[in-house]
Design an enzyme around this catalytic site. Sequence first.
Site, PDB file in Angstrom:
ATOM      1  N   SER A  86       3.412   4.561   4.994  1.00  0.00           N
ATOM      2  CA  SER A  86       3.051   5.779   5.591  1.00  0.00           C
ATOM      3  C   SER A  86       3.803   5.864   6.916  1.00  0.00           C
ATOM      4  O   SER A  86       3.731   4.823   7.601  1.00  0.00           O
ATOM      5  CB  SER A  86       1.678   6.041   5.907  1.00  0.00           C
ATOM      6  OG  SER A  86       0.933   5.417   4.868  1.00  0.00           O
ATOM      7  N   HIS A 110       3.521  10.231   1.988  1.00  0.00           N
ATOM      8  CA  HIS A 110       4.174   9.448   1.292  1.00  0.00           C
ATOM      9  C   HIS A 110       5.391  10.471   0.237  1.00  0.00           C
ATOM     10  O   HIS A 110       4.792  11.118  -0.495  1.00  0.00           O
ATOM     11  CB  HIS A 110       3.606   8.511   0.232  1.00  0.00           C
ATOM     12  CG  HIS A 110       2.893   7.655   0.795  1.00  0.00           C
ATOM     13  ND1 HIS A 110       1.454   7.871   1.567  1.00  0.00           N
ATOM     14  CD2 HIS A 110       2.837   6.122   0.937  1.00  0.00           C
ATOM     15  CE1 HIS A 110       1.105   6.814   1.981  1.00  0.00           C
ATOM     16  NE2 HIS A 110       1.986   5.642   1.539  1.00  0.00           N
ATOM     17  N   HIS A 160       0.089   3.631  -5.131  1.00  0.00           N
ATOM     18  CA  HIS A 160      -0.810   2.526  -4.985  1.00  0.00           C
ATOM     19  C   HIS A 160      -1.816   2.412  -6.028  1.00  0.00           C
ATOM     20  O   HIS A 160      -1.919   3.207  -7.058  1.00  0.00           O
ATOM     21  CB  HIS A 160      -1.868   3.113  -3.774  1.00  0.00           C
ATOM     22  CG  HIS A 160      -1.097   3.297  -2.552  1.00  0.00           C
ATOM     23  ND1 HIS A 160      -0.333   4.431  -2.373  1.00  0.00           N
ATOM     24  CD2 HIS A 160      -0.925   2.737  -1.174  1.00  0.00           C
ATOM     25  CE1 HIS A 160       0.194   4.678  -1.132  1.00  0.00           C
ATOM     26  NE2 HIS A 160      -0.011   3.621  -0.440  1.00  0.00           N
ATOM     27  N   TYR A 196      -4.776   2.170  -6.019  1.00  0.00           N
ATOM     28  CA  TYR A 196      -6.096   3.069  -5.856  1.00  0.00           C
ATOM     29  C   TYR A 196      -5.735   4.553  -6.545  1.00  0.00           C
ATOM     30  O   TYR A 196      -6.610   5.276  -6.952  1.00  0.00           O
ATOM     31  CB  TYR A 196      -6.588   3.521  -4.673  1.00  0.00           C
ATOM     32  CG  TYR A 196      -5.731   3.734  -3.523  1.00  0.00           C
ATOM     33  CD1 TYR A 196      -5.354   5.091  -3.565  1.00  0.00           C
ATOM     34  CD2 TYR A 196      -5.190   2.864  -2.522  1.00  0.00           C
ATOM     35  CE1 TYR A 196      -4.503   5.691  -2.724  1.00  0.00           C
ATOM     36  CE2 TYR A 196      -4.290   3.472  -1.612  1.00  0.00           C
ATOM     37  CZ  TYR A 196      -3.870   4.994  -1.440  1.00  0.00           C
ATOM     38  OH  TYR A 196      -3.192   5.394  -0.754  1.00  0.00           O
ATOM     39  N   GLU A 197      -4.575   4.749  -6.798  1.00  0.00           N
ATOM     40  CA  GLU A 197      -4.324   6.189  -7.361  1.00  0.00           C
ATOM     41  C   GLU A 197      -4.360   5.990  -8.996  1.00  0.00           C
ATOM     42  O   GLU A 197      -4.490   7.043  -9.536  1.00  0.00           O
ATOM     43  CB  GLU A 197      -2.659   6.614  -6.928  1.00  0.00           C
ATOM     44  CG  GLU A 197      -2.555   6.831  -5.645  1.00  0.00           C
ATOM     45  CD  GLU A 197      -1.032   7.184  -5.260  1.00  0.00           C
ATOM     46  OE1 GLU A 197      -0.677   8.235  -5.554  1.00  0.00           O
ATOM     47  OE2 GLU A 197      -0.325   6.159  -4.753  1.00  0.00           O
ATOM     48  N   ALA A 257       1.166   0.676   6.627  1.00  0.00           N
ATOM     49  CA  ALA A 257       0.067   0.698   7.440  1.00  0.00           C
ATOM     50  C   ALA A 257      -1.112  -0.004   7.263  1.00  0.00           C
ATOM     51  O   ALA A 257      -1.416  -0.329   5.856  1.00  0.00           O
ATOM     52  CB  ALA A 257      -0.034   2.197   7.470  1.00  0.00           C
ATOM     53  N   MET A 314      -4.281  -1.404   1.687  1.00  0.00           N
ATOM     54  CA  MET A 314      -4.462  -0.799   0.314  1.00  0.00           C
ATOM     55  C   MET A 314      -3.305  -1.083  -0.475  1.00  0.00           C
ATOM     56  O   MET A 314      -2.943  -0.476  -1.550  1.00  0.00           O
ATOM     57  CB  MET A 314      -4.975   0.351   0.407  1.00  0.00           C
ATOM     58  CG  MET A 314      -6.277   0.587   1.173  1.00  0.00           C
ATOM     59  SD  MET A 314      -6.736   2.234   0.997  1.00  0.00           S
ATOM     60  CE  MET A 314      -7.886   2.314   2.498  1.00  0.00           C
ATOM     61  N   SER A 315      -2.153  -1.819   0.000  1.00  0.00           N
ATOM     62  CA  SER A 315      -1.201  -1.888  -0.733  1.00  0.00           C
ATOM     63  C   SER A 315      -0.087  -2.998  -0.586  1.00  0.00           C
ATOM     64  O   SER A 315      -0.717  -4.285  -0.258  1.00  0.00           O
ATOM     65  CB  SER A 315       0.148  -0.678  -0.082  1.00  0.00           C
ATOM     66  OG  SER A 315       0.530  -1.135   0.988  1.00  0.00           O
ATOM     67  N   ASN A 353      -4.859   1.059  13.433  1.00  0.00           N
ATOM     68  CA  ASN A 353      -6.281   1.483  13.590  1.00  0.00           C
ATOM     69  C   ASN A 353      -6.889  -0.119  13.648  1.00  0.00           C
ATOM     70  O   ASN A 353      -6.259  -0.998  13.132  1.00  0.00           O
ATOM     71  CB  ASN A 353      -6.873   2.137  12.683  1.00  0.00           C
ATOM     72  CG  ASN A 353      -6.803   1.687  11.590  1.00  0.00           C
ATOM     73  OD1 ASN A 353      -5.855   2.077  10.616  1.00  0.00           O
ATOM     74  ND2 ASN A 353      -7.739   0.894  10.965  1.00  0.00           N
ATOM     75  N   HIS A 356      -7.703   8.830   7.199  1.00  0.00           N
ATOM     76  CA  HIS A 356      -6.375   8.908   6.863  1.00  0.00           C
ATOM     77  C   HIS A 356      -5.525   9.681   7.939  1.00  0.00           C
ATOM     78  O   HIS A 356      -4.199   9.328   8.435  1.00  0.00           O
ATOM     79  CB  HIS A 356      -6.066   9.360   5.389  1.00  0.00           C
ATOM     80  CG  HIS A 356      -4.574   9.307   4.897  1.00  0.00           C
ATOM     81  ND1 HIS A 356      -3.822   8.208   4.993  1.00  0.00           N
ATOM     82  CD2 HIS A 356      -3.886  10.358   4.579  1.00  0.00           C
ATOM     83  CE1 HIS A 356      -3.005   8.297   4.424  1.00  0.00           C
ATOM     84  NE2 HIS A 356      -2.801   9.703   4.293  1.00  0.00           N
TER      85      HIS A 356
HETATM   86  N1  HPA Z   1      -7.952  -0.470   6.054  1.00  0.00           N
HETATM   87  C1  HPA Z   1      -7.204  -0.298   4.878  1.00  0.00           C
HETATM   88  N2  HPA Z   1      -6.064   0.314   4.788  1.00  0.00           N
HETATM   89  C2  HPA Z   1      -5.554   0.698   5.930  1.00  0.00           C
HETATM   90  C3  HPA Z   1      -6.280   0.651   7.128  1.00  0.00           C
HETATM   91  C4  HPA Z   1      -7.467   0.138   7.306  1.00  0.00           C
HETATM   92  O1  HPA Z   1      -8.295   0.117   8.234  1.00  0.00           O
HETATM   93  N3  HPA Z   1      -5.361   1.363   8.063  1.00  0.00           N
HETATM   94  C5  HPA Z   1      -4.294   1.785   7.571  1.00  0.00           C
HETATM   95  N4  HPA Z   1      -4.310   1.337   6.260  1.00  0.00           N
END
Ligand code: HPA
Length: 271
Positions: A29, A60, A82, A84-85, A112, A207-208, A231, A243
Amino acid sequence: MRASHGPACAEVIRARRPAAPRIGLVLGSGLGAFADAVENAVRFPYAELPGFPVSGVSGHAGEMVLGTVAGVEVAVMAGRAHYYEHGDAGVMRTPIETFQALGCTAVILTNAAGGLRPEVPPGELMLITDHINVSGSNPLFGEPTDRRFVGLTEAYDPHLAALFHAAAAEEGLALATGTYMWFSGPSFETPAEIRAARILGADAVGMSTVPEVILARFFGLRVAAVSTITNFAAGLGDGELSHEDVKAVGPLGAAKLMRILPRVIAAYGSP
Ligand code: HPA
């Protein structure tokens, strides 16, 4: 197991760009701008590459860009799919196999991530030195050969890591290091999961990337992976995660990576 089309994709790419890339990059991202910095670029929308998964995640894009960075031949994936997709951890198998089939010897993965360490706040970079897979899944599920028993003791390449540290130092940029914990997503983690992650040794969560690391090792590629901390992870910052916030902070890390990556690529690519 999903069929793997790396050699077929490499054929499509070579027909229009015969030069063999040394390094493959997967941009997470906010890093799309790096694909625009590729010189002599030849672009392949994923739809033109058999078996390439098209990602629908906003932020993306979806193209493979062949060209040069710092004079070194690279193959850059702007956008990744991903787990999750698709519910399939092997969704990136064809792209990673394509890197290998094209002649890459290394991949650089970016993402990210949520940060767990107060001294590595949003906007900072963290070079991944190890990972923890709590997703319960693996991209090699269904792989029928004994090659599936991939060693991950040295998954993250020390030589590439040294190049990252040297590049960051030359640019005067901080580069943290740490362990990345892969959660399946797409929901963010709970504060309890993040407390557990901390106890288990995680420095960042996301998540990747981990499926791609496993696939890259399966295909014999050296690996470097770097997170932009976008974050503080759930329960460690203020309010709910979104997101939108991830996308807003991504460019901060991207700006730093835009300075670091050409140096790493130049150093890796120099004979
Ligand atoms: N958790 C999972 N995936 C992420 C996060 C998070 O806090 N920030 C960016 N991708």
